[in-house]
Enzyme design. Structure first.
Site, short mmCIF file in Angstrom:
data_model
loop_
_atom_site.label_atom_id
_atom_site.label_comp_id
_atom_site.label_asym_id
_atom_site.label_seq_id
_atom_site.Cartn_x
_atom_site.Cartn_y
_atom_site.Cartn_z
CB SER A 226 104.35 25.51 12.70
OG SER A 226 104.65 26.28 13.85
CG ASP A 316 105.39 33.07 10.35
OD1 ASP A 316 105.24 33.21 11.58
OD2 ASP A 316 105.71 31.99 9.82
CG HIS A 348 102.89 30.66 12.01
ND1 HIS A 348 104.08 30.27 11.43
CD2 HIS A 348 102.58 29.67 12.90
CE1 HIS A 348 104.48 29.13 11.93
NE2 HIS A 348 103.58 28.73 12.83
#
EC number: 4.2.99.22
Length: 374
Positions: A226, A316, A348
């Protein structure tokens, strides 16, 4: 040396869930902690994020608002990450629990910059059986949108403990400063400092004995998920040539001013506001720090590594940005080997909360194979 994923239960901490008008009717949870800290004075004035001006103050003009009512007024509400109150307090709603370093599994925390408080958590796999063996070193950058999480977060501590055990790498996880108290580029600078601290052990006196005794500084890899994937790209552009063997970008947090087909308007607006909160001086979502494909961004041909893998997840919000990054890297003229791993039916950073599912096991196997150069 045995490797345990959990060193004990997380500390009993509490958190209040907002009802939209302050803290009235909040519920308690043992898994989350309230952090009350002061952000920069200008941070809360930049964006109108679900403002609730004066709603907890008595409407009768003859009554003076109570101190409690004033304390509970919300300035910005980027939940589920955090709430910013009008008195300047920041209440983090997740990503604040810290698991202590575990000597049983050879982990420890080291402050690398007393001035900023930046630290690293080291994970040393089972070297009792091979005391003289030098291990490749993985520098890891955690995610959290630049506003939450830390190296001691349960998900990160447990995942990296497992990764160290399975890969046989010495892992150095960088605990960088968070926005909005420390606006970007502080987090990027801290991660670069953490990377350089590791590299510094290859020349001259080595301040950290684990790296000196067990780290193979000729085999340095970097990775992050991320926001940590975003930082990984940043470090790849700025590291010296020939230092980084490989890089793994996991569900990288890349944005852009154009909303893509797979992105809902609500999600798009949320992340735009979160980025502006974290980066008050930004020009927007085409800032090269968050959009590596923006006009004027440095060419991907300049990445300083021999191998790279980009992990993306089908469900995601960021999946297409990750694919676009991989495609651009392949076409850039970069001389390394690139790989894209696209995993279906998951969202995600799914792998941080599910270690036993089929897709998580497959992802771990692919990550380990990449790190080992297999």
């Amino acid at each position: 040396m045995s490797v345990a994923l959990f060193c004990g239960p997380p500390p009993a901490v509490s958190f209040g869930c907002k009802d939209g008008r302050g803290r009235k009717g909040m519920v308690r949870s043992k898994d989350i902690v309230r952090q009350t800290v002061k952000p920069p004075a200008h941070a809360c004035r930049l964006i109108g994020w679900n403002k609730y001006p004066g709603s907890v103050v008595p409407t009768n003009s003859s009554l003076s608002p109570s101190p409690t009512a004033l304390d509970d007024e919300i300035e910005l509400d980027p939940s589920p990450f955090l709430i910013i109150y009008k008195d300047g307090r920041i209440e983090r709603l997740k990503g604040t629990t810290v698991i202590p370093a575990c000597p049983e599994v050879a982990t420890k925390d080291v402050i690398i910059d007393p001035a900023t408080g930046v630290s690293v958590r080291l994970y040393l796999p089972n070297v009792v059986d091979l005391p003289s063996k030098k291990l490749p070193v993985l520098v890891y950058f955690h995610g959290g949108g630049f506003v939450i999480e830390n190296t001691g977060s349960p998900n990160y501590h447990n995942y990296l403990t497992l990764l160290a055990a399975k890969s046989g790498l010495l892992i150095v996880s960088v605990n960088y400063r968070l926005a909005p108290e420390h606006p970007i580029p502080a987090s990027f600078d801290d991660c670069m400092a953490g990377f350089n601290w590791v590299v510094s052990h290859s020349a001259g006196p080595a301040p950290e004995p684990w790296l000196a005794r067990h780290g193979d500084l000729t085999q340095i890899l970097i990775s992050g998920d991320s926001a940590g994937g975003t930082v990984t790209h940043y470090v790849l552009l700025r590291a010296d040539a020939g230092v980084i063997e490989g890089a793994a970008l996991v569900h990288p947090y890349f944005l852009g001013s154009k909303r893509l087909e797979n992105q809902t308007e609500e999600d798009f607006e949320f992340h735009e506001k979160l980025w502006r909160l974290s980066t008050p001086d930004t020009e927007g979502l085409d800032d090269p720090l968050i959009n590596p494909l923006a006009p004027g961004a440095p060419s991907l041909a300049g990445l300083k590594c021999k191998r790279a893998v980009v992990f993306v997840a089908e469900l995601d919000f960021l999946v297409e940005r990750g694919r676009m990054y991989y495609d651009a890297l392949v076409k850039s003229g970069w001389g390394g080997e690139a790989e894209l791993v696209h995993q279906k039916g998951v969202g995600h950073v799914f792998h941080l909360s599910d270690y036993s599912g089929d897709v998580s096991v497959d992802m771990m196997a692919k990550m380990v194979a990449f790190l080992r150069g297999e």
